[in-house]
Scaffold this motif. Structure first.
Motif, mmCIF file in Angstrom:
data_model
loop_
_atom_site.group_PDB
_atom_site.id
_atom_site.type_symbol
_atom_site.label_atom_id
_atom_site.label_comp_id
_atom_site.label_asym_id
_atom_site.label_seq_id
_atom_site.Cartn_x
_atom_site.Cartn_y
_atom_site.Cartn_z
ATOM 1 N N TYR A 94 0.833 -1.197 0.000
ATOM 2 C CA TYR A 94 0.000 0.000 0.000
ATOM 3 C C TYR A 94 0.868 1.248 0.000
ATOM 4 O O TYR A 94 0.629 2.193 -0.743
ATOM 5 C CB TYR A 94 -0.929 0.037 1.213
ATOM 6 C CG TYR A 94 -1.987 -1.027 1.217
ATOM 7 C CD1 TYR A 94 -2.483 -1.576 0.042
ATOM 8 C CD2 TYR A 94 -2.514 -1.503 2.410
ATOM 9 C CE1 TYR A 94 -3.457 -2.561 0.052
ATOM 10 C CE2 TYR A 94 -3.486 -2.482 2.426
ATOM 11 C CZ TYR A 94 -3.950 -3.003 1.250
ATOM 12 O OH TYR A 94 -4.914 -3.967 1.268
ATOM 13 N N LYS A 95 1.881 1.247 0.825
ATOM 14 C CA LYS A 95 2.721 2.433 0.959
ATOM 15 C C LYS A 95 3.547 2.700 -0.293
ATOM 16 O O LYS A 95 3.639 3.823 -0.752
ATOM 17 C CB LYS A 95 3.643 2.280 2.161
ATOM 18 C CG LYS A 95 4.538 3.475 2.400
ATOM 19 C CD LYS A 95 4.608 3.778 3.853
ATOM 20 C CE LYS A 95 5.424 5.013 4.114
ATOM 21 N NZ LYS A 95 4.623 6.192 4.224
ATOM 22 N N ARG A 96 4.149 1.663 -0.836
ATOM 23 C CA ARG A 96 5.055 1.856 -1.969
ATOM 24 C C ARG A 96 4.346 1.982 -3.306
ATOM 25 O O ARG A 96 4.792 2.703 -4.186
ATOM 26 C CB ARG A 96 6.057 0.696 -2.047
ATOM 27 C CG ARG A 96 7.120 0.804 -0.975
ATOM 28 C CD ARG A 96 8.228 -0.167 -1.240
ATOM 29 N NE ARG A 96 7.794 -1.496 -0.821
ATOM 30 C CZ ARG A 96 8.339 -2.612 -1.222
ATOM 31 N NH1 ARG A 96 9.324 -2.610 -2.075
ATOM 32 N NH2 ARG A 96 7.902 -3.764 -0.773
ATOM 33 N N TYR A 153 -0.768 3.913 -2.140
ATOM 34 C CA TYR A 153 -1.115 5.108 -1.369
ATOM 35 C C TYR A 153 0.065 5.497 -0.492
ATOM 36 O O TYR A 153 0.081 5.207 0.696
ATOM 37 C CB TYR A 153 -2.345 4.850 -0.497
ATOM 38 C CG TYR A 153 -3.504 4.240 -1.236
ATOM 39 C CD1 TYR A 153 -4.319 5.018 -2.046
ATOM 40 C CD2 TYR A 153 -3.800 2.884 -1.114
ATOM 41 C CE1 TYR A 153 -5.390 4.460 -2.731
ATOM 42 C CE2 TYR A 153 -4.864 2.327 -1.799
ATOM 43 C CZ TYR A 153 -5.656 3.116 -2.594
ATOM 44 O OH TYR A 153 -6.702 2.571 -3.267
ATOM 45 N N ASN A 154 1.026 6.187 -1.028
ATOM 46 C CA ASN A 154 2.235 6.458 -0.265
ATOM 47 C C ASN A 154 2.031 7.460 0.865
ATOM 48 O O ASN A 154 2.917 7.651 1.672
ATOM 49 C CB ASN A 154 3.386 6.891 -1.176
ATOM 50 C CG ASN A 154 3.054 8.122 -1.970
ATOM 51 O OD1 ASN A 154 2.010 8.716 -1.791
ATOM 52 N ND2 ASN A 154 3.950 8.488 -2.864
ATOM 53 N N ASP A 155 0.862 8.079 0.968
ATOM 54 C CA ASP A 155 0.603 8.999 2.071
ATOM 55 C C ASP A 155 -0.170 8.347 3.223
ATOM 56 O O ASP A 155 -0.464 8.991 4.221
ATOM 57 C CB ASP A 155 -0.139 10.237 1.570
ATOM 58 C CG ASP A 155 -1.466 9.900 0.902
ATOM 59 O OD1 ASP A 155 -1.611 8.768 0.406
ATOM 60 O OD2 ASP A 155 -2.338 10.782 0.861
ATOM 61 N N ILE A 156 -0.477 7.062 3.114
ATOM 62 C CA ILE A 156 -1.211 6.348 4.157
ATOM 63 C C ILE A 156 -0.239 5.734 5.157
ATOM 64 O O ILE A 156 0.767 5.141 4.783
ATOM 65 C CB ILE A 156 -2.100 5.242 3.548
ATOM 66 C CG1 ILE A 156 -3.260 5.875 2.800
ATOM 67 C CG2 ILE A 156 -2.615 4.290 4.618
ATOM 68 C CD1 ILE A 156 -4.213 4.882 2.185
ATOM 69 N N LYS A 157 -0.550 5.881 6.428
ATOM 70 C CA LYS A 157 0.219 5.242 7.497
ATOM 71 C C LYS A 157 -0.486 3.937 7.862
ATOM 72 O O LYS A 157 -1.706 3.875 7.919
ATOM 73 C CB LYS A 157 0.272 6.133 8.734
ATOM 74 C CG LYS A 157 0.837 7.492 8.487
ATOM 75 C CD LYS A 157 2.307 7.497 8.762
ATOM 76 C CE LYS A 157 2.836 8.904 8.709
ATOM 77 N NZ LYS A 157 3.750 9.153 7.656
#
Length: 70
Positions: free
Chosen positions: A13-15, A18-22
């Protein structure tokens, strides 16, 4: 195992998406954790105590009918 799968999904998800999601992982206490019915059956068939994994009525029923599970 579940942690590694969840961690992998979090990384994807991050890469990729959605790179702005924690991603936050909340780990439960062992007594509230999931255990599969296959694990309970294996414990029971090997003459183990399943009372810590299932409700009392289920434990009684499965213990009385253990031979039918094999």
């Amino acid at each position: 195992r579940d942690r590694s799968v969840s961690r992998g999904l979090g990384d994807v998800y991050k890469r990729q998406l959605y790179n702005d999601i924690k991603t936050v992982f909340l780990i439960t206490q062992p007594e509230f954790n999931f255990i599969s019915s296959s694990c309970v059956r294996e414990i029971l068939l090997n003459k183990g105590d399943i009372s810590g994994f299932v409700p009392e009525a289920v434990c009684r029923y499965l213990t009385m009918n253990a031979q039918a599970l094999s």
